[in-house]
Structures are given as C-alpha cells and as structure tokens.
Design a protein around this motif. Structure first.
Motif, short mmCIF file in Angstrom:
data_model
loop_
_atom_site.label_atom_id
_atom_site.label_comp_id
_atom_site.label_asym_id
_atom_site.label_seq_id
_atom_site.Cartn_x
_atom_site.Cartn_y
_atom_site.Cartn_z
N ALA A 115 64.01 62.79 -39.17
CA ALA A 115 63.20 61.75 -39.79
C ALA A 115 63.76 61.35 -41.15
N GLU A 116 64.24 62.35 -41.89
CA GLU A 116 64.84 62.08 -43.20
C GLU A 116 66.11 61.24 -43.05
N ALA A 117 66.93 61.56 -42.05
CA ALA A 117 68.17 60.80 -41.83
C ALA A 117 67.86 59.36 -41.43
N LEU A 118 66.87 59.18 -40.58
CA LEU A 118 66.49 57.83 -40.15
C LEU A 118 65.93 57.03 -41.33
N LYS A 119 65.13 57.68 -42.16
CA LYS A 119 64.58 57.01 -43.33
C LYS A 119 65.69 56.57 -44.28
N ALA A 120 66.68 57.43 -44.47
CA ALA A 120 67.80 57.09 -45.35
C ALA A 120 68.60 55.92 -44.80
N ALA A 121 68.54 55.73 -43.48
CA ALA A 121 69.26 54.62 -42.84
C ALA A 121 68.42 53.35 -42.77
N GLY A 122 67.20 53.40 -43.32
CA GLY A 122 66.39 52.19 -43.39
C GLY A 122 65.23 52.12 -42.44
N ALA A 123 65.00 53.17 -41.66
CA ALA A 123 63.88 53.18 -40.72
C ALA A 123 62.65 53.83 -41.36
N HIS A 124 61.49 53.55 -40.79
CA HIS A 124 60.28 54.29 -41.14
C HIS A 124 59.99 55.23 -40.00
N CYS A 125 60.05 56.54 -40.24
CA CYS A 125 59.94 57.52 -39.17
C CYS A 125 58.75 58.45 -39.38
N VAL A 126 57.97 58.64 -38.34
CA VAL A 126 56.84 59.55 -38.34
C VAL A 126 57.15 60.71 -37.40
N VAL A 127 56.89 61.92 -37.85
CA VAL A 127 57.05 63.11 -37.01
C VAL A 127 55.75 63.37 -36.27
N ALA A 128 55.82 63.52 -34.95
CA ALA A 128 54.67 63.91 -34.14
C ALA A 128 54.88 65.36 -33.73
N GLU A 129 54.01 66.23 -34.21
CA GLU A 129 54.21 67.67 -34.01
C GLU A 129 52.93 68.32 -33.51
N TYR A 130 53.06 69.18 -32.52
CA TYR A 130 51.92 69.90 -31.96
C TYR A 130 51.46 71.01 -32.89
N SER A 131 52.41 71.66 -33.54
CA SER A 131 52.12 72.83 -34.37
C SER A 131 52.24 72.51 -35.85
N LEU A 132 51.18 72.80 -36.62
CA LEU A 132 51.25 72.61 -38.06
C LEU A 132 52.28 73.51 -38.70
N ALA A 133 52.44 74.71 -38.16
CA ALA A 133 53.40 75.66 -38.71
C ALA A 133 54.82 75.11 -38.66
N GLU A 134 55.15 74.38 -37.58
CA GLU A 134 56.50 73.84 -37.42
C GLU A 134 56.80 72.80 -38.50
N LEU A 135 55.78 72.11 -38.98
CA LEU A 135 55.99 71.08 -40.01
C LEU A 135 56.45 71.68 -41.33
N GLY A 136 56.19 72.97 -41.54
CA GLY A 136 56.57 73.60 -42.81
C GLY A 136 57.74 74.56 -42.72
N LEU A 137 58.51 74.48 -41.64
CA LEU A 137 59.65 75.37 -41.48
C LEU A 137 60.70 75.15 -42.57
N HIS A 138 61.41 76.20 -42.92
CA HIS A 138 62.54 76.15 -43.85
C HIS A 138 62.12 75.57 -45.21
N ASN A 139 60.85 75.81 -45.59
CA ASN A 139 60.33 75.35 -46.88
C ASN A 139 60.45 73.84 -47.06
N ARG A 140 60.22 73.14 -45.96
CA ARG A 140 60.29 71.67 -45.99
C ARG A 140 59.02 71.09 -45.38
#
Length: 260
Positions: free
Chosen positions: A70-95
């Motif tokens: 999502a970060e790479a797509l945003k840097a290329a000019g897109a608006h990207c939303v992450v769809a995630e089943y697990s809240l824990a996965e959204l915070g992996l690697h301190n991100r």
C-alpha cells in the motif's frame, strides 16, 4: 515509467539476479522484514505498472497487513486501502498502514466495480472458501480498466506448509503435530484452521471457467519471467512454482456498456 521510491526496494529487477536477490532476502525475513517486504512491494509495483499506471488509481490490498505494498502504491500516486481480517496483522513489524479496514475478504464491504487495482498476496491459501474471495476480487474490480493481481502459495510448493514445511508433504495434520512437539505450541498457520490445501490446477481452472475475465499473465512469482512456461505443465508446476501470480482484467458486460 513508474519509479520505486523506497531505498530498501532497490535491487535487481529482472532475470536470475532478481530471483537470487529475493531468495537471499527471504532467508533473512525473520530478522530483517523491512528489507524483504519493501523490495517485494517494489517488485509488485514494477509488475503492475507494465499493465496499468497507478497514478490516481483507487487500489485495494487484500490481506496487506502492515501496508508495505500500500505504501509503494501510494508513493506511485495511487490511493490504497488495506483490507485485513486480523487487527494484529495491521500492526506487524511496528508498522501500520495509512488507510485500512477490518473485514472478511469473502464479503468485501465495497461497491461493484469501485476499485481500479485489486491486489492480494499470499492470502488465498488462508481462506476457507477461496472461491468466494476470488469472486469478491472480481466483483469490486472496475470493468475493462481495472487490474487484478493475485499471488498465493500452492500446497505442494516447498513452502506450502509455511512454517511447518517441508513436513506438509507427509500430511498437513502430521506437520502440525510435529511442529507442536518441537516448539510446544501450534503454528501460526495451522493446517485446517488458518491454512488450507490449495493447488494451482484448482485456481487456474476457476479463472478459465470465468467468461467475464481476461487473463493477462500467469507465472511463478520468484522465478525469472521466462520460466512462466512451467504453468503449462501439470504436476511439475505444483512443486516447482513455489508461488503463483495471476494478473487479470474484468470484462465489461453489455449492461455496463449501456450505462457508460
């Protein structure tokens, strides 16, 4: 030409050099996840840009976790939303991704044809009814102009059992039991619970059975592109591929043509 901005995304972009670089980073993923996932996100962005300019696109990263792609797509000019089943996965690697929603990928809370780029990496093998997730990817994809990008790990690949590999070749449950004996806890990706047996034949048959899709490219994700011929060889492809990429578009229906 789309530029990959993050410095950790830099590296070989084609051929055997790219494959070797990916393997080296994968082997160090546990201790240096940023380097691996930023490079992988840049690799995806370069591949997507061959078929579609991400500038101004509305993109969806299904199962994107902490949001590297999502970060790479945003840097290329897109608006990207992450769809995630697990809240824990959204915070992996301190991100955390800039924009995200928690949802079931088998029933996306989005309008038909509302997304320009639908991307999903290594999620399909974790979904109980994988056909439902694919149908949802197609449903939300903009007809004619949208681009779908799917990758998944097939069961008979060397990494098919994920952290229980290579013992999954002796059976998924047996691999889990061995893991539990060794580490004293169940694996994160547990066969029959959060990981399912999925084969390339099944997925390609599903795509070929849809008359509303155009398949643009099919090939092994981590190998040189000229190795895509493997996907035409049943049996061998199930073991050698490791991870499959399918790039596709949704055709415009007669009704949609009328609305346009």
């Amino acid at each position: 030409m789309t530029t990959v901005h993050h410095p950790l995304a830099e590296g070989p972009t084609t051929g055997i050099a790219r494959s070797v670089h990916l393997l080296k980073l994968f082997r160090k993923e546990a201790v240096d996840p940023d380097r691996f996932y930023h490079y992988l996100a840049g690799d995806v962005l370069r591949h997507i840009a061959r078929y579609q300019d991400p500038t101004g696109a509305i993109a969806l990263d299904i199962g994107g976790g902490p949001g590297y792609t999502a970060e790479a797509l945003k840097a290329a000019g897109a608006h990207c939303v992450v769809a995630e089943y697990s809240l824990a996965e959204l915070g992996l690697h301190n991100r955390n991704p800039d924009d995200a929603m928690q949802c079931d990928t088998q029933a996306l809370p989005l309008r038909d044809g509302s997304i320009d780029i639908v991307y999903s990496s290594n999620v399909l093998e974790h979904v109980p009814v994988w056909e439902s997730m694919l149908s949802e990817m197609v449903r939300v994809l903009a007809p004619k102009t949208g681009l779908g990008y799917l990758t998944f790990t097939n069961w008979y690949s060397p990494w098919g059992g994920h952290e229980t590999s290579p013992w999954h070749y002796l059976g998924g449950r047996r691999a889990v039991e061995r893991y539990e004996r060794k580490y004293g806890k169940p694996p994160k990706n547990e066969f029959g619970v959060s990981l399912y047996e999925l084969h390339i034949r099944q997925v390609l048959d599903w795509f070929h059975g849809r008359d509303d899709l155009d398949i643009l490219w099919v090939g092994p994700r981590y190998m040189p592109e000229w190795m895509s011929w493997i996907e035409h060889v049943p049996g061998i492809r199930e073991v050698v591929t490791w991870n499959l990429v399918v790039i596709f578009r949704r055709k415009e229906t007669t009704a949609e043509q009328g609305i346009r």
